[in-house]
Enzyme design. Structure first.
Site, mmCIF file in Angstrom:
data_model
loop_
_atom_site.group_PDB
_atom_site.id
_atom_site.type_symbol
_atom_site.label_atom_id
_atom_site.label_comp_id
_atom_site.label_asym_id
_atom_site.label_seq_id
_atom_site.Cartn_x
_atom_site.Cartn_y
_atom_site.Cartn_z
ATOM 1 N N SER A 14 0.847 -1.192 0.000
ATOM 2 C CA SER A 14 0.000 0.000 0.000
ATOM 3 C C SER A 14 0.883 1.242 0.000
ATOM 4 C CB SER A 14 -0.900 0.015 1.234
ATOM 5 O OG SER A 14 -1.581 1.254 1.351
ATOM 6 N N TYR B 102 -1.277 -0.587 9.990
ATOM 7 C CA TYR B 102 -1.477 -0.917 8.571
ATOM 8 C C TYR B 102 -0.251 -0.555 7.738
ATOM 9 C CZ TYR B 102 -3.866 -0.821 4.000
ATOM 10 O OH TYR B 102 -4.230 -1.027 2.680
ATOM 11 N N LYS C 207 2.188 -3.071 5.701
ATOM 12 C CA LYS C 207 2.322 -2.962 4.248
ATOM 13 C C LYS C 207 3.771 -2.717 3.827
ATOM 14 C CE LYS C 207 -1.921 -3.593 2.827
ATOM 15 N NZ LYS C 207 -2.239 -4.848 2.116
#
Length: 290
Positions: free
Chosen positions: A157, A171, A175
């Protein structure tokens, strides 16, 4: 004949969003697909076998071949079971698309342990668990003289790679870890005939729409016009990376709207040197970025 004709593909998180579009396109391009989805919420809670079965029904109604799987890919046993289902159902495994993910956004000072653990477990451990069990199979194939022509596509991401997103420490860290895992796996698995690449997608999904400010950026066109942020616009890149025609490995691509960009990680921008032992004052006076 499609670009993925006859290739056996496992796609995680394929019941909705980008994963669903991967599964539909792969099937249209001739792949035999295992559609994995636990069917939980954005935050990873609950389970529902419906989404995976609905995608399978859509594929089979269009003349393709697919089976559903509801294993939890963040568990070692669940990842192993998913890989084994592909082998049992279709006789082999050629492609792994790691796509499953959740969000539990919070600022660092307010984030609790469960929010960190859940996101890192699903994203980073889930990618690794799937990669491990698939790699075991491909290694055994190579050792037996059946050289694979396999491909892995991981899902990173921009959060953690190009855009530090406040509220997404869990997150973004996961990622960024996936991007690093991709590069290492590409180095390790090339000897077994396995290519490993990653994408960092931005499209209109449940997760992006739950991220503050993202909904307006990628709203569906009201006039029904060209929809570049539709999740289906991500899948052609993944299909190419999964194909036998693709020679690429160890690459990370950002894909959003009408743009695909090759990303590169940490690299030297500016260096200071000394012929003596380092002194604090010298560092303070010359340190890049100051």
């Amino acid at each position: 004949m499609g670009i993925l004709d006859g290739r056996v593909a496992v796609i995680t998180g394929a019941g909705r969003g980008i994963g669903r579009e991967h599964a539909l396109l792969f099937a249209r391009e001739g792949a035999l697909v295992v559609v994995n989805d636990l069917g939980g919420s954005n935050t990873g809670e609950g389970a529902d076998s419906g989404p995976a079965h609905e995608v399978v029904a859509e594929i089979t109604a269009a003349g393709g071949r697919a089976v559903a799987n509801g294993d939890n890919i963040s568990s070692w046993a669940g990842a192993k079971s998913l890989v084994q289902q592909a082998i049992d159902e279709y006789g082999r495994l050629d492609v792994l698309v790691n796509n499953a993910g959740i969000l539990r956004d919070a600022f660092i000072a307010g984030m609790d342990e469960s929010q960190w653990d859940a996101v890192v477990t699903v994203h980073l451990k889930g990618h690794f668990a799937m990669l491990h069990h698939a790699s075991e199979y491909w290694k055994a194939q190579a050792k037996s003289g059946e050289q694979p022509m396999a491909a892995v596509i991981n899902t990173a991401s921009g959060s953690g790679l190009t855009i530090p997103n406040a509220g997404q420490a869990n997150y973004g860290a996961a990622k960024a870890g996936i991007a690093a895992l991709t590069l290492i796996a590409a180095e390790e698995l090339e000897r077994y005939g396995v290519r490993v690449n990653a994408i960092a997608p931005i499209a209109r999904t449940r997760l992006t729409l739950a991220t503050p400010g993202m909904g307006a950026l990628m709203a569906e066109p009201e006039d029904g016009g060209l929809d570049l942020f539709a999740p289906a616009n991500i899948s052609p890149l993944v299909a190419y990376l999964a194909s036998e025609k693709c020679p690429l490995t160890g690459q990370v691509y950002a894909v959003q709207g009408g743009a695909i960009s090759l990303l590169k990680g940490w690299h030297d921008v500016e260096t200071i040197e000394t012929d003596e032992v380092w002194e604090i004052d010298d560092i303070a006076a010359r340190l890049p970025g100051a």
